[in-house]
Design a protein around this motif. Structure first.
Motif, PDB file in Angstrom:
ATOM      1  N   UNK A 109       0.820  -1.197  -0.111  1.00 59.89           N
ATOM      2  CA  UNK A 109       0.124   0.195   0.194  1.00 59.89           C
ATOM      3  C   UNK A 109       0.610   1.223   0.358  1.00 59.89           C
ATOM      4  N   UNK A 110       0.239   1.973  -0.193  1.00 59.27           N
ATOM      5  CA  UNK A 110       0.871   3.265  -0.311  1.00 59.27           C
ATOM      6  C   UNK A 110       1.631   3.660   1.212  1.00 59.27           C
ATOM      7  N   UNK A 111       0.397   3.448   1.979  1.00 57.33           N
ATOM      8  CA  UNK A 111       0.988   3.664   3.546  1.00 57.33           C
ATOM      9  C   UNK A 111       2.728   3.407   4.195  1.00 57.33           C
ATOM     10  N   UNK A 112       2.685   1.474   3.389  1.00 62.11           N
ATOM     11  CA  UNK A 112       3.832   0.628   3.481  1.00 62.11           C
ATOM     12  C   UNK A 112       4.755   0.883   2.405  1.00 62.11           C
ATOM     13  N   UNK A 113       4.518   1.972   1.537  1.00 64.42           N
ATOM     14  CA  UNK A 113       5.678   2.023   0.339  1.00 64.42           C
ATOM     15  C   UNK A 113       6.244   3.887   1.809  1.00 64.42           C
TER      16      UNK A 113
ATOM     17  N   UNK B  63      13.631   4.869  -5.559  1.00 68.03           N
ATOM     18  CA  UNK B  63      14.042   3.654  -5.570  1.00 68.03           C
ATOM     19  C   UNK B  63      12.248   3.218  -5.778  1.00 68.03           C
ATOM     20  N   UNK B  64      11.382   3.695  -5.251  1.00 63.20           N
ATOM     21  CA  UNK B  64      10.423   3.449  -5.882  1.00 63.20           C
ATOM     22  C   UNK B  64       9.578   4.052  -6.966  1.00 63.20           C
ATOM     23  N   UNK B  65      10.657   4.651  -7.952  1.00 63.42           N
ATOM     24  CA  UNK B  65      10.251   4.922  -9.733  1.00 63.42           C
ATOM     25  C   UNK B  65      10.950   4.454  -9.714  1.00 63.42           C
ATOM     26  N   UNK B  66      12.369   3.217  -9.449  1.00 64.94           N
ATOM     27  CA  UNK B  66      13.011   2.350 -10.515  1.00 64.94           C
ATOM     28  C   UNK B  66      13.028   1.661 -10.159  1.00 64.94           C
ATOM     29  N   UNK B  67      12.396   0.522  -8.913  1.00 65.47           N
ATOM     30  CA  UNK B  67      12.313  -0.918  -9.291  1.00 65.47           C
ATOM     31  C   UNK B  67      10.360  -1.204  -8.421  1.00 65.47           C
ATOM     32  N   UNK B  68       9.188  -0.478  -8.937  1.00 68.03           N
ATOM     33  CA  UNK B  68       7.710  -0.612  -8.460  1.00 68.03           C
ATOM     34  C   UNK B  68       7.193  -0.047  -9.491  1.00 68.03           C
ATOM     35  N   UNK B  69       5.685  -0.971  -9.510  1.00 70.26           N
ATOM     36  CA  UNK B  69       5.581  -0.620 -10.916  1.00 70.26           C
ATOM     37  C   UNK B  69       4.104  -0.076  -9.990  1.00 70.26           C
ATOM     38  N   UNK B  70       3.212   0.311 -10.694  1.00 67.61           N
ATOM     39  CA  UNK B  70       1.750   0.295 -10.148  1.00 67.61           C
ATOM     40  C   UNK B  70       0.768  -0.500 -10.568  1.00 67.61           C
ATOM     41  N   UNK B  71       0.012  -0.944  -9.281  1.00 70.06           N
ATOM     42  CA  UNK B  71      -0.619  -2.282  -9.659  1.00 70.06           C
ATOM     43  C   UNK B  71      -1.886  -1.972  -8.552  1.00 70.06           C
ATOM     44  N   UNK B  72      -3.661  -0.581  -9.604  1.00 68.81           N
ATOM     45  CA  UNK B  72      -4.465  -0.186  -8.885  1.00 68.81           C
ATOM     46  C   UNK B  72      -4.031   0.483  -8.408  1.00 68.81           C
TER      47      UNK B  72
ATOM     48  N   UNK C  61      -2.031   0.186  -5.470  1.00 66.34           N
ATOM     49  CA  UNK C  61      -0.744  -0.147  -4.414  1.00 66.34           C
ATOM     50  C   UNK C  61       0.127  -0.020  -5.194  1.00 66.34           C
ATOM     51  N   UNK C  62       1.044  -0.461  -4.776  1.00 68.24           N
ATOM     52  CA  UNK C  62       2.290  -0.791  -6.153  1.00 68.24           C
ATOM     53  C   UNK C  62       2.895  -2.033  -6.028  1.00 68.24           C
ATOM     54  N   UNK C  63       3.992  -2.544  -6.877  1.00 70.76           N
ATOM     55  CA  UNK C  63       4.599  -3.756  -7.222  1.00 70.76           C
ATOM     56  C   UNK C  63       5.595  -3.844  -7.631  1.00 70.76           C
ATOM     57  N   UNK C  64       6.700  -4.780  -6.578  1.00 68.59           N
ATOM     58  CA  UNK C  64       7.993  -5.040  -7.114  1.00 68.59           C
ATOM     59  C   UNK C  64       8.245  -5.294  -8.287  1.00 68.59           C
ATOM     60  N   UNK C  65       8.960  -4.950  -8.929  1.00 73.60           N
ATOM     61  CA  UNK C  65       9.408  -5.270 -10.782  1.00 73.60           C
ATOM     62  C   UNK C  65       9.035  -6.870 -10.568  1.00 73.60           C
ATOM     63  N   UNK C  66       8.621  -7.562 -11.556  1.00 72.66           N
ATOM     64  CA  UNK C  66       8.685  -9.455 -11.803  1.00 72.66           C
ATOM     65  C   UNK C  66      10.763  -9.811 -11.709  1.00 72.66           C
ATOM     66  N   UNK C  67      11.666  -8.815 -12.851  1.00 70.91           N
ATOM     67  CA  UNK C  67      13.025  -9.190 -12.356  1.00 70.91           C
ATOM     68  C   UNK C  67      13.577  -9.318 -11.059  1.00 70.91           C
ATOM     69  N   UNK C  68      12.983  -8.110  -9.469  1.00 68.16           N
ATOM     70  CA  UNK C  68      13.292  -8.266  -8.497  1.00 68.16           C
ATOM     71  C   UNK C  68      12.540  -9.170  -7.789  1.00 68.16           C
ATOM     72  N   UNK C  69      11.683  -9.736  -7.643  1.00 73.16           N
ATOM     73  CA  UNK C  69      10.989 -10.732  -7.162  1.00 73.16           C
ATOM     74  C   UNK C  69      11.630 -11.895  -7.557  1.00 73.16           C
ATOM     75  N   UNK C  70      12.072 -11.799  -8.703  1.00 71.27           N
ATOM     76  CA  UNK C  70      12.611 -13.646  -9.380  1.00 71.27           C
ATOM     77  C   UNK C  70      14.009 -14.155  -8.484  1.00 71.27           C
ATOM     78  N   UNK C  71      14.973 -12.354  -7.893  1.00 69.38           N
ATOM     79  CA  UNK C  71      16.321 -12.362  -7.206  1.00 69.38           C
ATOM     80  C   UNK C  71      15.829 -13.617  -5.209  1.00 69.38           C
TER      81      UNK C  71
END
Length: 272
Positions: A157-161, A169-178, A180-190
């Protein structure tokens, strides 16, 4: 309200299933954590919930209760200084010492909802591009199945962000999800997320260069702390580092660890 008998049953169940110690005086906490389960299951009161627990053959309700009693307080780059130490001192040292083999193994032993381990992953991506040519393993574990699912989803959520995440880092590694924000898949795969009880079997964990076990030992009695620290020692590669929470220590628990002070951060290393 919980009767003394019902509280003792829940206390023993949680201790047996998670090694978390609920001392006398924590009745209010147990009631607070269990009331949502009472409402969700349409039960009359806490007494009926405990009655069902005693006859829970499948174990699903027991799991739900034990997970409800775990504390999942976390944030991105929590306390700041440990992550500065990681970036400025610990990782540069490990990269120098592991340069010949180019292997780095990291374990986060109390993943909660994932902010800590994703902070580690972003630190690697942001400041150590040479690791793209290394074999890097990041394993994150937690007792709670619900938390592991949240980690894999990596949606915040925005509060957690707002709690600790730098804007760049928000701009670089996150994408909008309605909303909320979601971490990019390439980072999740790490990260390899696994459900695991610290008081249980640790099979399958790699030998580690870096262990984050922050703000979790405080929930255990001294005997369990010693057991866990002994198992951590067995996982540590020579020269590896253990990060604990600011109110946690190995002193008077495991003499095989030595303290290493970096500015405002205390880390721990197995004595040579």
């Amino acid at each position: 309200m919980l009767t003394a008998t019902d509280f003792d049953y829940v206390r023993r169940l949680v201790l047996e299933r998670s090694a978390i110690l609920l001392e006398p005086g924590k009745e209010y906490l147990v009631e607070l954590r269990l009331k949502p389960i009472v409402r969700m299951r349409g039960l009359r009161d806490l007494g009926e919930l405990v009655q069902l627990l005693r006859t829970d053959v499948s174990g699903s309700l027991q799991r739900e209760v034990v997970e409800a009693m775990t504390t999942n307080e976390t944030s991105f780059f929590r306390d700041v200084h440990p992550f500065e130490t990681l970036r400025q001192s610990v990782l540069p040292e490990l990269l120098r010492n592991r340069a010949a083999e180019r292997v780095l193994n990291i374990w986060c032993g109390a993943a909660s909802s994932g902010q800590e381990v994703y902070s580690i992953a972003m630190t690697l991506r942001e400041h150590f591009p040479e690791l793209a040519h290394w074999r890097v393993s990041i394993v994150a574990t937690d007792l709670s199945r619900e938390m592991i699912l949240r980690c894999r989803e990596a949606r915040y959520s925005q509060l957690e962000i707002n709690r600790g995440l730098p804007a760049n880092l928000l701009i670089k590694y996150f994408e909008r999800a309605d909303m909320d924000w979601r971490i990019r898949e390439d980072v999740r795969r790490m990260i390899d997320f696994r459900e695991m009880n610290l008081a249980g079997n640790w099979a399958g964990l790699p030998v580690c260069d870096l262990v984050f076990l922050r703000n979790v030992l405080i929930y255990f009695d001294d005997a369990t702390k010693r057991q866990i620290l002994g198992k951590v020692r067995g996982l540590m590669r020579p020269g590896g580092y253990l990060f604990l929470g600011s109110s946690e220590t190995t002193l008077n628990l495991d003499s095989r660890f030595e303290q290493v002070k970096f500015d405002r951060t205390l880390c721990y290393r197995v004595r040579a």
